[in-house]
Each structure stands twice: as structure tokens, then as C-alpha cells.
Write an enzyme that holds these catalytic residues in place. Structure first.
Site, PDB file in Angstrom:
ATOM      1  N   ASP A  40       7.657  27.904  18.130  1.00 22.46           N
ATOM      2  CA  ASP A  40       8.017  28.509  19.414  1.00 22.46           C
ATOM      3  C   ASP A  40       7.026  29.603  19.795  1.00 22.46           C
ATOM      4  O   ASP A  40       7.375  30.520  20.541  1.00 22.46           O
ATOM      5  CB  ASP A  40       9.434  29.086  19.343  1.00 22.46           C
ATOM      6  N   ASP A  97       9.881  23.901  20.362  1.00 20.36           N
ATOM      7  CA  ASP A  97      10.423  24.279  21.660  1.00 20.36           C
ATOM      8  C   ASP A  97       9.368  24.042  22.749  1.00 20.36           C
ATOM      9  O   ASP A  97       8.173  23.965  22.469  1.00 20.36           O
ATOM     10  CB  ASP A  97      10.821  25.769  21.652  1.00 20.36           C
ATOM     11  N   ASN A  98       9.802  23.908  24.000  1.00 16.95           N
ATOM     12  CA  ASN A  98       8.911  23.905  25.168  1.00 16.95           C
ATOM     13  C   ASN A  98       7.908  22.768  25.240  1.00 16.95           C
ATOM     14  O   ASN A  98       6.801  22.943  25.769  1.00 16.95           O
ATOM     15  CB  ASN A  98       8.123  25.227  25.259  1.00 16.95           C
ATOM     16  N   GLU A 112      14.973  27.698  29.302  1.00 17.31           N
ATOM     17  CA  GLU A 112      16.028  28.706  29.127  1.00 17.31           C
ATOM     18  C   GLU A 112      16.387  29.415  30.432  1.00 17.31           C
ATOM     19  O   GLU A 112      15.527  29.821  31.190  1.00 17.31           O
ATOM     20  CB  GLU A 112      15.619  29.745  28.072  1.00 17.31           C
ATOM     21  N   LYS A 132       1.721  27.825  22.877  1.00 15.57           N
ATOM     22  CA  LYS A 132       1.839  26.351  22.870  1.00 15.57           C
ATOM     23  C   LYS A 132       0.560  25.673  22.396  1.00 15.57           C
ATOM     24  O   LYS A 132       0.620  24.624  21.779  1.00 15.57           O
ATOM     25  CB  LYS A 132       2.251  25.866  24.264  1.00 15.57           C
TER      26      LYS A 132
HETATM   27  O1  LIG Z   1       4.452  30.559  27.332  1.00 18.54           O
HETATM   28  C1  LIG Z   1       5.492  30.934  27.868  1.00 18.54           C
HETATM   29  C2  LIG Z   1       5.425  31.696  29.118  1.00 18.54           C
HETATM   30  C3  LIG Z   1       4.403  31.407  30.000  1.00 18.54           C
HETATM   31  C4  LIG Z   1       4.317  32.115  31.185  1.00 18.54           C
HETATM   32  C5  LIG Z   1       5.254  33.114  31.488  1.00 18.54           C
HETATM   33  C6  LIG Z   1       6.274  33.390  30.597  1.00 18.54           C
HETATM   34  C7  LIG Z   1       6.359  32.682  29.399  1.00 18.54           C
HETATM   35  C8  LIG Z   1       6.821  30.573  27.274  1.00 18.54           C
HETATM   36  C9  LIG Z   1       7.826  30.095  28.111  1.00 18.54           C
HETATM   37  C10 LIG Z   1       9.041  29.664  27.584  1.00 18.54           C
HETATM   38  C11 LIG Z   1       9.245  29.693  26.205  1.00 18.54           C
HETATM   39  O2  LIG Z   1      10.413  29.250  25.631  1.00 18.54           O
HETATM   40  C12 LIG Z   1       8.240  30.166  25.342  1.00 18.54           C
HETATM   41  O3  LIG Z   1       8.475  30.116  24.000  1.00 18.54           O
HETATM   42  C13 LIG Z   1       7.030  30.658  25.881  1.00 18.54           C
HETATM   43  N1  LIG Z   1       6.033  31.257  25.009  1.00 18.54           N
HETATM   44  O4  LIG Z   1       5.273  32.125  25.466  1.00 18.54           O
HETATM   45  O5  LIG Z   1       6.002  30.962  23.814  1.00 18.54           O
HETATM   46 MG   LIG Z   2      10.170  28.853  23.605  1.00 21.18          MG
END
Ligand SMILES: O=C(c1ccccc1)c1ccc(O)c(O)c1[N+](=O)[O-]
Ligand SMILES: [Mg+2]
Length: 218
Positions: A141, A169-170, A199, A144
Site C-alpha cells: 500500500d 491496494d489501489n 476509500e 504504486k
Molecule cells: O497515491 C495516492 C495518492 C495520489 C494522489 C493524491 C493522493 C493520494 C494514493 C491514493 C489512494 C491510496 O489508497 C493510496 O495508498 C495512495 N498512496 O499514496 O499510496
Molecule cells: Mg492505498
């Protein structure tokens, strides 16, 4: 001086949650993120999928990459079997400082080891520093674009064993396309997708569950 979003999230936990009650810590973070400020915790909807996978695996040793404020750390740690341990890595020192206090508020500090630093630096040191053989469960998580290099690193460091479950996740939003292509096409993984939502929003997102099958060489 203004507080940061993680600090405002921590204050919401300290004001609304019962000390030592992990469920109330999770509920208060979700309330804060639904009603006050969005924050990048896995959240309640995807969190329920995380809970079901963790309960099914029942890991004695788990790894989380990307602690942030400790929300998923608490969700995982509260489901560990007696003596179970969770190691969580966080690169951002401000996030780590807040997460330590959230984990303590939940009363889970004895089963969680929070390590501050980059996953690329720390994964090769986990065996010698923490006496780790291999992980039963891994939750991805963090950034990415680190998912793919870090799954390769976990393989190279022999930190996965036949049956290790890797949950990411994501995989749709923000997305990890190169990681998805790898685990879905590699003979070393049996992969399945759990559709959900980003989320606290209506945007589509999902979790990818990949079971490591081990390498083909003898
Ligand atoms: O990368 C983003 C992100 C990108 C742009 C703005 C805010 C967050 C993010 C969004 C949802 C997630 O569940 C998450 O784990 C992330 N992260 O940063 O790891
Ligand atoms: Mg996440």
C-alpha cells in the site's frame, strides 16, 4: 503553525476512540475521513476485504509496505493470532510518528514493529535485523511504482514461501499496471481481483490477491 492532515487524524482518534479498543480507533478514522477530510487509508469498504483475507491466512508473520497513519496496520494487527507479528515499513517520518501513536492508542504496539525507511533499503535487511524466515502475508500500500520492484526484491531475498499471500491496494486507482501484468501473467502466482471503490469515494478501485506458488527450479 498549522497542523497536518495526519496530525488532525490523530487528534480525532485521541478525542473519539477508546484507548486499547482497536475497533473504535478504526471507526473514528473512518468517521473523520467520511465527514471531515479524505485521507489515503484503505477505508471501511476495502478494509472489510483486507480483514477477510487476513482472517483466512491467519498469519504468524505479516509485512505491510506503506504504514501512513497506521489504519490498515491496526486492522491487520487486531486480527493476528496470539504471538503473531506485523512488520510495517514507512518512508515518511511524519507519517511514522503519527502511526506509532495511532498503533499505541489501539493497544497493539506489542505485535507491531514499525520501521522507518525505504522499502528498497529495508527489505534486504529484514532477515538479519528481525530474524525473519519468510512472511505468511504481505500487504502492499506504498508508492504504486514500488509495487513491482519490491515484489521482485521479496522474491530475490527469499522472503516469500509457497502459499504466501500478497494483497495489493489501489491496483485500479491510482493503479499499478506493471505490477498487475506481472502477477497475473507469472506462473509463480495465482492471482485474483476484488473489485471495490477508492476509500471514502464512489470511484472504482480494487485489491489484487496473489498467492506465491514458488519457483519452478528444484
Ligand atoms: O497515491 C495516492 C495518492 C495520489 C494522489 C493524491 C493522493 C493520494 C494514493 C491514493 C489512494 C491510496 O489508497 C493510496 O495508498 C495512495 N498512496 O499514496 O499510496
Ligand atoms: Mg492505498
Amino acid at each position: 503553525t498549522h497542523s497536518s492532515r495526519p496530525q488532525r487524524l490523530l487528534r480525532a482518534v485521541q478525542k473519539g476512540a477508546v484507548r486499547g479498543d482497536a475497533r473504535s480507533v478504526v471507526a473514528n478514522i473512518d468517521r473523520f475521513c467520511h465527514h471531515s477530510e479524505w485521507a489515503m487509508n484503505i477505508g471501511d469498504e476495502k478494509g472489510a476485504i483486507l480483514d477477510s483475507v487476513v482472517s483466512e491466512v491467519n498469519p504468524a508473520l505479516a509485512l505491510e509496505l506503506g504504514t501512513y497513519c497506521g489504519y490498515s496496520t491496526v486492522r491487520i494487527a487486531r486480527l493476528l493470532p496470539p504471538g503473531g507479528r506485523l512488520i510495517t515499513l514507512e518512508f515518511n517520518p511524519e507519517y511514522a510518528a503519527v502511526a506509532r501513536q495511532v498503533i499505541e492508542w489501539a493497544g497493539l504496539e506489542d505485535s507491531v514493529q514499525l520501521v522507518e525507511g525505504g522499502s528498497g533499503d529495508w527489505i534486504p535487511q529484514l532477515k538479519e535485523h528481525f530474524g525473519v524466515q519468510s512472511f505468511d502475508f504481505v500487504f502492499l500500500d506504498h508508492w504504486k511504482e514500488r509495487y513491482l520492484p519490491d515484489i521482485h526484491l521479496l522474491e530475490e531475498c527469499e522472503l516469500l514461501r509457497k502459499g504466501t499471500v500478497v494483497l495489493a491496494d489501489n491496483v485500479v486507482c491510482p493503479g499499478a499496471p506493471d505490477y498487475l501484468a506481472y502477477v497475473r501473467n507469472s506462473p509463480a502466482y495465482q492471482s485474483s481481483y476484488f473489485q471495490s471503490h477508492l476509500e471514502y469515494t464512489k470511484a472504482v478501485d480494487g485489491l489484487e490477491k496473489s498467492v506465491y506458488l514458488g519457483t519452478t527450479d528444484a
